[in-house]
Design a protein around this motif. Structure first.
Motif, PDB file in Angstrom:
ATOM      1  N   PRO A 115       0.801  -1.224   0.000  1.00 37.16           N
ATOM      2  CA  PRO A 115       0.000   0.000   0.000  1.00 37.16           C
ATOM      3  C   PRO A 115       0.836   1.279   0.000  1.00 37.16           C
ATOM      4  O   PRO A 115       0.281   2.370   0.143  1.00 37.16           O
ATOM      5  N   LEU A 116       2.183   1.176  -0.143  1.00 39.42           N
ATOM      6  CA  LEU A 116       3.042   2.340   0.020  1.00 39.42           C
ATOM      7  C   LEU A 116       3.935   2.521  -1.198  1.00 39.42           C
ATOM      8  O   LEU A 116       4.523   1.557  -1.700  1.00 39.42           O
ATOM      9  N   ARG A 117       4.039   3.773  -1.692  1.00 42.70           N
ATOM     10  CA  ARG A 117       4.977   4.139  -2.746  1.00 42.70           C
ATOM     11  C   ARG A 117       5.871   5.249  -2.208  1.00 42.70           C
ATOM     12  O   ARG A 117       5.379   6.201  -1.590  1.00 42.70           O
ATOM     13  N   VAL A 118       7.172   5.141  -2.465  1.00 41.61           N
ATOM     14  CA  VAL A 118       8.131   6.085  -1.895  1.00 41.61           C
ATOM     15  C   VAL A 118       9.015   6.642  -3.008  1.00 41.61           C
ATOM     16  O   VAL A 118       9.522   5.898  -3.848  1.00 41.61           O
ATOM     17  N   GLY A 119       9.197   7.969  -3.007  1.00 36.22           N
ATOM     18  CA  GLY A 119      10.087   8.627  -3.954  1.00 36.22           C
ATOM     19  C   GLY A 119      10.948   9.650  -3.247  1.00 36.22           C
ATOM     20  O   GLY A 119      10.605  10.137  -2.158  1.00 36.22           O
ATOM     21  N   SER A 120      12.090   9.984  -3.857  1.00 30.49           N
ATOM     22  CA  SER A 120      13.028  10.949  -3.276  1.00 30.49           C
ATOM     23  C   SER A 120      13.183  12.145  -4.207  1.00 30.49           C
ATOM     24  O   SER A 120      13.274  11.981  -5.425  1.00 30.49           O
ATOM     25  N   MET A 196      13.950  15.881   0.055  1.00 26.43           N
ATOM     26  CA  MET A 196      12.634  15.470   0.526  1.00 26.43           C
ATOM     27  C   MET A 196      12.409  13.994   0.213  1.00 26.43           C
ATOM     28  O   MET A 196      12.877  13.479  -0.808  1.00 26.43           O
ATOM     29  N   THR A 197      11.675  13.325   1.087  1.00 26.41           N
ATOM     30  CA  THR A 197      11.166  11.980   0.823  1.00 26.41           C
ATOM     31  C   THR A 197       9.648  12.066   0.778  1.00 26.41           C
ATOM     32  O   THR A 197       9.028  12.622   1.692  1.00 26.41           O
ATOM     33  N   ILE A 198       9.051  11.547  -0.290  1.00 24.77           N
ATOM     34  CA  ILE A 198       7.594  11.599  -0.465  1.00 24.77           C
ATOM     35  C   ILE A 198       7.050  10.175  -0.386  1.00 24.77           C
ATOM     36  O   ILE A 198       7.502   9.288  -1.112  1.00 24.77           O
ATOM     37  N   LYS A 199       6.087   9.975   0.496  1.00 21.59           N
ATOM     38  CA  LYS A 199       5.438   8.671   0.628  1.00 21.59           C
ATOM     39  C   LYS A 199       3.953   8.827   0.276  1.00 21.59           C
ATOM     40  O   LYS A 199       3.282   9.714   0.792  1.00 21.59           O
ATOM     41  N   ILE A 200       3.483   7.974  -0.613  1.00 26.39           N
ATOM     42  CA  ILE A 200       2.060   7.926  -0.963  1.00 26.39           C
ATOM     43  C   ILE A 200       1.515   6.609  -0.421  1.00 26.39           C
ATOM     44  O   ILE A 200       1.975   5.529  -0.813  1.00 26.39           O
ATOM     45  N   LYS A 201       0.556   6.693   0.489  1.00 30.20           N
ATOM     46  CA  LYS A 201       0.072   5.500   1.178  1.00 30.20           C
ATOM     47  C   LYS A 201      -1.430   5.373   1.018  1.00 30.20           C
ATOM     48  O   LYS A 201      -2.173   6.342   1.184  1.00 30.20           O
ATOM     49  N   THR A 202      -1.905   4.177   0.668  1.00 28.03           N
ATOM     50  CA  THR A 202      -3.341   3.931   0.581  1.00 28.03           C
ATOM     51  C   THR A 202      -3.869   3.526   1.943  1.00 28.03           C
ATOM     52  O   THR A 202      -3.159   2.909   2.741  1.00 28.03           O
ATOM     53  N   ALA A 203      -5.129   3.859   2.202  1.00 25.97           N
ATOM     54  CA  ALA A 203      -5.727   3.531   3.496  1.00 25.97           C
ATOM     55  C   ALA A 203      -5.979   2.038   3.636  1.00 25.97           C
ATOM     56  O   ALA A 203      -5.956   1.495   4.735  1.00 25.97           O
ATOM     57  N   ASP A 204      -6.229   1.359   2.516  1.00 22.30           N
ATOM     58  CA  ASP A 204      -6.503  -0.073   2.523  1.00 22.30           C
ATOM     59  C   ASP A 204      -5.373  -0.793   1.796  1.00 22.30           C
ATOM     60  O   ASP A 204      -5.055  -0.459   0.654  1.00 22.30           O
ATOM     61  N   PRO A 205      -4.750  -1.794   2.416  1.00 19.17           N
ATOM     62  CA  PRO A 205      -3.644  -2.513   1.767  1.00 19.17           C
ATOM     63  C   PRO A 205      -4.029  -3.175   0.454  1.00 19.17           C
ATOM     64  O   PRO A 205      -3.161  -3.498  -0.362  1.00 19.17           O
ATOM     65  N   GLN A 206      -5.333  -3.400   0.225  1.00 17.41           N
ATOM     66  CA  GLN A 206      -5.776  -4.059  -1.001  1.00 17.41           C
ATOM     67  C   GLN A 206      -5.919  -3.084  -2.163  1.00 17.41           C
ATOM     68  O   GLN A 206      -6.071  -3.514  -3.313  1.00 17.41           O
ATOM     69  N   GLY A 224      19.960  26.086 -19.422  1.00 17.90           N
ATOM     70  CA  GLY A 224      18.595  25.920 -19.893  1.00 17.90           C
ATOM     71  C   GLY A 224      17.776  25.044 -18.967  1.00 17.90           C
ATOM     72  O   GLY A 224      18.282  24.449 -18.017  1.00 17.90           O
ATOM     73  N   LEU A 225      16.476  24.944 -19.246  1.00 12.16           N
ATOM     74  CA  LEU A 225      15.563  24.169 -18.420  1.00 12.16           C
ATOM     75  C   LEU A 225      15.793  22.676 -18.625  1.00 12.16           C
ATOM     76  O   LEU A 225      15.819  22.197 -19.760  1.00 12.16           O
ATOM     77  N   GLN A 226      15.959  21.952 -17.525  1.00 11.45           N
ATOM     78  CA  GLN A 226      16.075  20.504 -17.578  1.00 11.45           C
ATOM     79  C   GLN A 226      15.077  19.898 -16.599  1.00 11.45           C
ATOM     80  O   GLN A 226      15.059  20.273 -15.425  1.00 11.45           O
ATOM     81  N   LEU A 227      14.254  18.988 -17.100  1.00 12.39           N
ATOM     82  CA  LEU A 227      13.276  18.305 -16.265  1.00 12.39           C
ATOM     83  C   LEU A 227      13.684  16.855 -16.076  1.00 12.39           C
ATOM     84  O   LEU A 227      14.225  16.228 -16.987  1.00 12.39           O
ATOM     85  N   VAL A 228      13.432  16.331 -14.896  1.00  8.11           N
ATOM     86  CA  VAL A 228      13.763  14.941 -14.592  1.00  8.11           C
ATOM     87  C   VAL A 228      12.538  14.250 -14.008  1.00  8.11           C
ATOM     88  O   VAL A 228      11.723  14.874 -13.318  1.00  8.11           O
ATOM     89  N   GLY A 229      12.414  12.958 -14.288  1.00  9.57           N
ATOM     90  CA  GLY A 229      11.330  12.176 -13.738  1.00  9.57           C
ATOM     91  C   GLY A 229      11.631  11.714 -12.326  1.00  9.57           C
ATOM     92  O   GLY A 229      12.799  11.544 -11.949  1.00  9.57           O
ATOM     93  N   ILE A 230      10.597  11.522 -11.532  1.00  9.09           N
ATOM     94  CA  ILE A 230      10.722  11.020 -10.168  1.00  9.09           C
ATOM     95  C   ILE A 230       9.995   9.678 -10.103  1.00  9.09           C
ATOM     96  O   ILE A 230       8.779   9.614 -10.251  1.00  9.09           O
ATOM     97  N   GLU A 231      10.770   8.622  -9.925  1.00 15.64           N
ATOM     98  CA  GLU A 231      10.193   7.290  -9.857  1.00 15.64           C
ATOM     99  C   GLU A 231       9.827   6.939  -8.414  1.00 15.64           C
ATOM    100  O   GLU A 231      10.548   7.296  -7.480  1.00 15.64           O
ATOM    101  N   PHE A 232       8.728   6.230  -8.253  1.00 18.42           N
ATOM    102  CA  PHE A 232       8.275   5.796  -6.927  1.00 18.42           C
ATOM    103  C   PHE A 232       8.349   4.278  -6.855  1.00 18.42           C
ATOM    104  O   PHE A 232       7.884   3.570  -7.741  1.00 18.42           O
ATOM    105  N   ALA A 233       8.972   3.795  -5.767  1.00 18.54           N
ATOM    106  CA  ALA A 233       9.171   2.360  -5.574  1.00 18.54           C
ATOM    107  C   ALA A 233       8.179   1.817  -4.557  1.00 18.54           C
ATOM    108  O   ALA A 233       7.719   2.550  -3.666  1.00 18.54           O
ATOM    109  N   ASP A 234       7.894   0.530  -4.675  1.00 19.75           N
ATOM    110  CA  ASP A 234       6.997  -0.138  -3.735  1.00 19.75           C
ATOM    111  C   ASP A 234       7.745  -0.317  -2.407  1.00 19.75           C
ATOM    112  O   ASP A 234       8.850  -0.842  -2.407  1.00 19.75           O
TER     113      ASP A 234
END
Length: 234
Positions: A115-120, A196-206, A224-234
């Motif tokens: 139920p948890l995704r974490v990104g930095s 920063m550490t960002i955690k996205i958590k669901t209320a129900d594990p299912q 110049g402008l450079q954009l980067v993706g932020i991946e979230f791991a289980d």
């Protein structure tokens, strides 16, 4: 597999790439969804053994929907094939409109995902824009938890309707710090923060969500402008 966000407008294109790494032919459906969760198109695709393909989102006829330049993509297997495919979505500037190039890895949707995704987010990045897509049949509650290297923590609670994709900022302390996806893509990056550490958590594990984000890199005015993706791991 899921790509929580594509962008396709007069300045930016999105290109999907899939590769079959097995000795067998793989049949899939590429399904496109609006931010509101409605399926707007579905394309059948067959990949021969050890082959690859690409698909420009612009080339796909879609039913009309709100926020027509945005959406998400799901890769649906016609039959179980294990981890046969890998894929990515590339969001890039169109010719003559800039040099932005962001790669978004497609995320496998596992039955036993937690139920948890974490990104930095390093201090060198701006306020990120997150795309949070619900993969559940019902509305679900999620928590967005931000922690910084000073020991401070911020938490928000959101209700995500079934299959909807939310675009939001995390780790901001007021409206003046917020940035939309358009502002970031156009170079209005806002202030930087510490690590920063960002955690996205669901209320129900299912319940299941897919999360991806992007931010601007603080690389100096001459680069110049450079954009980067932020991946979230289980």
């Amino acid at each position: 597999m899921v790509a929580p966000l594509y962008v396709s407008n007069d300045r930016f294109s999105s290109m999907l790439a899939l590769a079959n790494k097995t000795d067998n032919t793989v049949e899939v459906f590429v399904a496109f969804h609006s931010l509101e969760g409605d399926e707007t198109a579905r394309r059948p695709t067959t990949l021969a053994p050890h082959s690859s393909m690409s698909m420009d989102v612009d080339s796909v006829p879609m039913t009309q929907h709100r926020f027509a330049t945005l959406g998400s993509i799901s890769i649906l297997m016609a039959s179980p094939v294990g981890k046969a495919l890998i894929g990515k979505l590339t969001i890039a500037s169109r010719a003559g409109t800039g040099k932005i190039h962001i790669e978004e890895e497609l995320q496998p949707v596992e039955v036993n995902s937690g139920p948890l995704r974490v990104g930095s987010v390093p201090a060198s990045l701006s306020v990120p824009v997150l795309a949070i897509r619900s993969l559940n049949q019902l509305s679900q509650r999620i928590s967005v938890i931000c922690s910084d290297n000073a020991g401070m923590s911020y938490e928000s609670h959101l209700l995500v309707p079934a299959h909807m994709t939310l675009l939001l900022n995390a780790c901001i302390r007021g409206r003046s710090e917020s940035r939309t996806y358009e502002q970031l893509l156009n170079g209005d990056t806002g202030p930087t923060r510490g690590d920063m550490t960002i955690k996205i958590k669901t209320a129900d594990p299912q319940w299941t969500i897919a999360v991806w984000g992007f931010a601007a890199a603080n690389v100096g005015v001459d680069s110049g402008l450079q954009l980067v993706g932020i991946e979230f791991a289980d």
